[in-house]
Design a protein around this motif. Structure first.
Motif, PDB file in Angstrom:
ATOM      1  N   LEU A  81      -9.695   7.685 -13.496  1.00  0.00           N
ATOM      2  CA  LEU A  81     -10.028   6.628 -12.530  1.00  0.00           C
ATOM      3  C   LEU A  81      -9.428   6.939 -11.160  1.00  0.00           C
ATOM      4  O   LEU A  81     -10.037   6.636 -10.134  1.00  0.00           O
ATOM      5  CB  LEU A  81      -9.541   5.270 -13.040  1.00  0.00           C
ATOM      6  N   PHE A 118     -11.810   9.192  -9.662  1.00  0.00           N
ATOM      7  CA  PHE A 118     -13.018   8.446  -9.301  1.00  0.00           C
ATOM      8  C   PHE A 118     -12.804   7.706  -7.973  1.00  0.00           C
ATOM      9  O   PHE A 118     -13.644   7.758  -7.066  1.00  0.00           O
ATOM     10  CB  PHE A 118     -13.361   7.464 -10.424  1.00  0.00           C
ATOM     11  N   ILE A 172     -14.537   7.967  -4.189  1.00  0.00           N
ATOM     12  CA  ILE A 172     -14.985   6.830  -3.369  1.00  0.00           C
ATOM     13  C   ILE A 172     -14.363   6.912  -1.980  1.00  0.00           C
ATOM     14  O   ILE A 172     -15.031   6.718  -0.958  1.00  0.00           O
ATOM     15  CB  ILE A 172     -14.593   5.489  -4.040  1.00  0.00           C
ATOM     16  N   GLN A 219     -19.304  -3.485   6.724  1.00  0.00           N
ATOM     17  CA  GLN A 219     -18.208  -4.255   6.140  1.00  0.00           C
ATOM     18  C   GLN A 219     -17.926  -3.784   4.710  1.00  0.00           C
ATOM     19  O   GLN A 219     -16.766  -3.698   4.309  1.00  0.00           O
ATOM     20  CB  GLN A 219     -18.590  -5.730   6.138  1.00  0.00           C
ATOM     21  N   ILE A 220     -18.992  -3.456   3.974  1.00  0.00           N
ATOM     22  CA  ILE A 220     -18.794  -3.027   2.579  1.00  0.00           C
ATOM     23  C   ILE A 220     -18.153  -1.641   2.538  1.00  0.00           C
ATOM     24  O   ILE A 220     -17.217  -1.404   1.779  1.00  0.00           O
ATOM     25  CB  ILE A 220     -20.143  -3.033   1.827  1.00  0.00           C
ATOM     26  N   GLY A 237     -14.690  -1.985   3.544  1.00  0.00           N
ATOM     27  CA  GLY A 237     -13.992  -2.684   2.468  1.00  0.00           C
ATOM     28  C   GLY A 237     -13.670  -1.751   1.321  1.00  0.00           C
ATOM     29  O   GLY A 237     -12.576  -1.789   0.759  1.00  0.00           O
ATOM     30  N   MET A 238     -14.623  -0.879   0.981  1.00  0.00           N
ATOM     31  CA  MET A 238     -14.375   0.071  -0.109  1.00  0.00           C
ATOM     32  C   MET A 238     -13.226   0.998   0.250  1.00  0.00           C
ATOM     33  O   MET A 238     -12.371   1.294  -0.576  1.00  0.00           O
ATOM     34  CB  MET A 238     -15.637   0.886  -0.409  1.00  0.00           C
ATOM     35  N   TRP A 251      -9.863  -1.186   0.217  1.00  0.00           N
ATOM     36  CA  TRP A 251      -9.384  -1.554  -1.121  1.00  0.00           C
ATOM     37  C   TRP A 251      -9.145  -0.322  -1.973  1.00  0.00           C
ATOM     38  O   TRP A 251      -8.229  -0.302  -2.800  1.00  0.00           O
ATOM     39  CB  TRP A 251     -10.362  -2.517  -1.791  1.00  0.00           C
ATOM     40  N   VAL A 311      -6.184   0.579  -4.553  1.00  0.00           N
ATOM     41  CA  VAL A 311      -6.482   0.797  -5.971  1.00  0.00           C
ATOM     42  C   VAL A 311      -6.043   2.200  -6.396  1.00  0.00           C
ATOM     43  O   VAL A 311      -5.536   2.399  -7.495  1.00  0.00           O
ATOM     44  CB  VAL A 311      -7.979   0.562  -6.245  1.00  0.00           C
ATOM     45  N   GLY A 323     -16.808   4.193 -15.923  1.00  0.00           N
ATOM     46  CA  GLY A 323     -16.783   4.307 -14.470  1.00  0.00           C
ATOM     47  C   GLY A 323     -17.713   3.297 -13.812  1.00  0.00           C
ATOM     48  O   GLY A 323     -17.359   2.693 -12.796  1.00  0.00           O
ATOM     49  N   PHE A 360     -16.145  -0.109 -13.943  1.00  0.00           N
ATOM     50  CA  PHE A 360     -15.055  -0.126 -12.956  1.00  0.00           C
ATOM     51  C   PHE A 360     -15.628  -0.290 -11.546  1.00  0.00           C
ATOM     52  O   PHE A 360     -15.117  -1.084 -10.742  1.00  0.00           O
ATOM     53  CB  PHE A 360     -14.275   1.181 -13.070  1.00  0.00           C
ATOM     54  N   LEU A 361     -16.713   0.435 -11.262  1.00  0.00           N
ATOM     55  CA  LEU A 361     -17.303   0.379  -9.921  1.00  0.00           C
ATOM     56  C   LEU A 361     -17.829  -1.023  -9.612  1.00  0.00           C
ATOM     57  O   LEU A 361     -17.664  -1.522  -8.495  1.00  0.00           O
ATOM     58  CB  LEU A 361     -18.430   1.410  -9.816  1.00  0.00           C
ATOM     59  N   PHE A 396     -14.919  -3.145  -8.796  1.00  0.00           N
ATOM     60  CA  PHE A 396     -14.389  -2.748  -7.495  1.00  0.00           C
ATOM     61  C   PHE A 396     -15.260  -3.288  -6.359  1.00  0.00           C
ATOM     62  O   PHE A 396     -14.760  -3.809  -5.358  1.00  0.00           O
ATOM     63  CB  PHE A 396     -14.330  -1.212  -7.447  1.00  0.00           C
ATOM     64  N   LEU A 397     -16.587  -3.221  -6.535  1.00  0.00           N
ATOM     65  CA  LEU A 397     -17.485  -3.722  -5.491  1.00  0.00           C
ATOM     66  C   LEU A 397     -17.382  -5.240  -5.371  1.00  0.00           C
ATOM     67  O   LEU A 397     -17.489  -5.785  -4.270  1.00  0.00           O
ATOM     68  CB  LEU A 397     -18.925  -3.293  -5.782  1.00  0.00           C
ATOM     69  N   LEU A 442     -14.674  -6.971  -5.819  1.00  0.00           N
ATOM     70  CA  LEU A 442     -13.457  -7.168  -5.020  1.00  0.00           C
ATOM     71  C   LEU A 442     -13.766  -6.972  -3.537  1.00  0.00           C
ATOM     72  O   LEU A 442     -13.368  -7.774  -2.686  1.00  0.00           O
ATOM     73  CB  LEU A 442     -12.386  -6.170  -5.481  1.00  0.00           C
ATOM     74  N   THR A 443     -14.506  -5.901  -3.233  1.00  0.00           N
ATOM     75  CA  THR A 443     -14.831  -5.586  -1.843  1.00  0.00           C
ATOM     76  C   THR A 443     -15.660  -6.690  -1.198  1.00  0.00           C
ATOM     77  O   THR A 443     -15.458  -7.037  -0.036  1.00  0.00           O
ATOM     78  CB  THR A 443     -15.619  -4.272  -1.795  1.00  0.00           C
ATOM     79  N   LEU A 444     -16.606  -7.234  -1.977  1.00  0.00           N
ATOM     80  CA  LEU A 444     -17.474  -8.277  -1.422  1.00  0.00           C
ATOM     81  C   LEU A 444     -16.722  -9.593  -1.267  1.00  0.00           C
ATOM     82  O   LEU A 444     -16.914 -10.313  -0.299  1.00  0.00           O
ATOM     83  CB  LEU A 444     -18.699  -8.474  -2.320  1.00  0.00           C
ATOM     84  N   HIS A 473     -13.471 -10.021  -0.842  1.00  0.00           N
ATOM     85  CA  HIS A 473     -12.411  -9.959   0.172  1.00  0.00           C
ATOM     86  C   HIS A 473     -12.700  -8.850   1.172  1.00  0.00           C
ATOM     87  O   HIS A 473     -12.320  -7.707   0.943  1.00  0.00           O
ATOM     88  CB  HIS A 473     -11.052  -9.703  -0.492  1.00  0.00           C
TER      89      HIS A 473
END
Lengths: 224, 258
Positions: A47, A50, A54, A88-89, A92-93, A96, A100, B49, B52-53, B56-57, B59-61, B63
């Motif tokens: 992870l 992974f 990202i 924004q996304i 944001g990725m 965050w 993470v 995965g 998990f993604l 994760f997305l 969370l991103t949306l 906040h």
């Protein structure tokens, strides 16, 4: 069709051994969550990788809009955040993901530590892993300044003050990072940008490559 | 692989012309219930995965990434804080035994020992035992480290009012306006308001920007005399005529933004 393309390439460059090194191996029972659910602890390393992927991808897209200059850095981030489609996304990725990835690295480190998986013959791989951890913290530290907002600016100032306090090499280190002995400004931003986007990722990829090659050479550590 | 005499190559390369078939290793060579990495195990990894993604997305949306005001080096009231994973170090350096004359101890020696120990763990913990209970020193030190990092992070984060901090530092895009510093209204502004609201009406540590506000001339006259929110009354000192000039000046600047 795919098979014929593969064969055509394989006949000329002999990629099968390469391919076998990467993918042709057995996954032992004790790391497979399908057999023992507690083996999910072995997921954290994967992870981490992974999330790193990202980070690399979202970071590449962010540099399409980001301007590393004190006049425009904040404005470019603001524009990205408010005007650009999906900006924004993507931001944001990246934001965050930076947190993470630290969490995942932390959990992966604890898994390896508490299982004693760093013992002979895996000492070198443990040390490379700890260095990856440091590089990742460095990426977080340098990336924090880039939006050039208040929290970025003042946090960096504190960091540089701490660096300055180190005896003998402190002031030189600060000047190297900030571009000036006193000012945290335009030079600092471009240097942090260069470190964040070129220097540290290069170190990270090199260390990750070594990490993975060693895992494939040595195999995963046996059950406790 | 066949080596030596009689070996055939592709053209003049070192690639053997003998085609080796892709034969996976026999499962019986491995102990336990093994599974082929490709494609069986990798497919499961991808499923994990994907889950998990999605998380994760979400969370991103939920906040969006925070952005504060553009950096202002003159903002002396701003309390600096590092990113959360450096908070423990930041908090540690606040303690008496790790700051001032002991700064080197707190900033170099202690973290150096901790991270150096982590880096050299395989050489410090050389015994053959792998189970945590059989190597109490390593396990104990690691647990101590984890507990102190968590506790220091909590200590640092507890005193911060995160919501208020975010509220006070909302990002504002400063609109481009031209300010006529020759006008009579600006002269009045210089005397009564500039100290807090800045020479370009941009605001400062104690007062907000006057650009992009929506008040009439009458309302501005009242605010200048009687104050509003944290602004105390009696800030304006001057005649009624000057007050009128001041309010009209501020309104004229704001009309540029609209």
């Amino acid at each position: 069709m795919m098979q014929r393309i593969y064969d055509w390439i394989d006949e000329r460059v002999d990629i099968t051994p390469l391919w076998r090194d990467i993918a042709d191996h057995e996954v032992p029972e004790h790391v497979n969550p399908a057999h023992h659910f507690s083996a999910f602890v072995y997921c954290f390393g994967g992870l981490t990788f992974f999330v790193t992927v990202i980070q690399v991808l979202s970071g590449m897209f962010l540099t399409m809009y980001y301007v590393p200059d004190i006049e425009n850095a904040w404005k470019s981030v603001y524009y990205l955040q408010t005007e650009v489609a999906h900006g924004q996304i993507v931001r944001g990725m990246h934001h965050w993901g930076a947190s993470v990835v630290i969490v995942m690295l932390f959990l992966h480190t604890l898994r390896v530590f508490f299982q004693g998986a760093y013992k002979k013959p895996r000492e070198l791989n443990w040390m490379v892993g700890v260095m990856i951890f440091f590089v990742m913290l460095g990426l977080g530290l340098t990336g924090y300044l880039l939006p050039w907002d208040n929290k970025a600016y003042f946090a960096t100032q504190v960091t540089l003050e701490i660096a300055e306090g180190v005896p003998f090499i402190g002031e030189a280190t600060k000047t190297l990072l900030a571009g000036d002995a006193e000012i945290v400004g335009a030079q600092t931003l471009t240097r942090f940008f260069a470190i964040h986007v070129f220097f540290l990722p290069a170190a990270l990829f090199l260390l990750m490559g070594i990490h993975f090659i060693m895992i494939r050479k040595q195999g995963i550590s046996g059950p406790l | 692989m066949k080596k030596g005499k009689g070996m055939q190559f592709v053209g003049d390369s070192r690639i053997t012309a003998d085609k080796q078939k892709f034969i996976p290793k026999d499962y019986s060579e491995y102990p336990g219930r093994t599974e082929a990495f490709w494609p069986n195990f990798l497919l499961k990894e991808w499923l994990v995965g994907a889950v998990f993604l999605v998380g994760f997305l979400c969370l991103t949306l939920a906040h969006p990434a925070p952005l504060e005001k553009m950096a202002d080096p003159t903002d002396a009231a701003y309390i600096p804080l590092p990113d959360w994973y450096f908070l423990f170090l930041y908090q540690f350096l606040k303690y008496e035994f790790a700051s001032g004359p002991y700064f080197v101890l707190g900033a170099i020696v202690a973290p150096g020992l901790a991270f150096g120990g982590l880096l050299l763990a395989p050489f410090l913990d050389k015994g053959p035992n792998r189970r945590p209970v059989n190597r109490p020193i390593a396990t104990g030190l690691m647990l101590l480290g984890i507990i102190s990092v968590f506790w220091l992070t909590y200590e640092a984060a507890e005193h911060v009012n995160w919501e208020e901090k975010a509220e006070n530092n909302k990002p504002v895009l400063q609109p481009e306006v031209e300010i006529d510093t020759e006008s009579a209204g600006y002269a009045v502004f210089e005397n009564s308001c500039m100290q807090c609201h800045g020479d370009q009406l941009q605001g400062g540590g104690a007062a907000p920007s006057l650009i992009g506000i929506d008040y009439s001339v009458e309302e501005l006259k009242d605010i200048a005399k009687n104050g509003i929110r944290t602004m105390p009354a009696g800030q304006f000192k001057g005649s009624e005529e000057e007050l009128q000039q001041l309010a009209e000046f501020i309104v004229s600047v704001n009309e540029q933004v609209k």
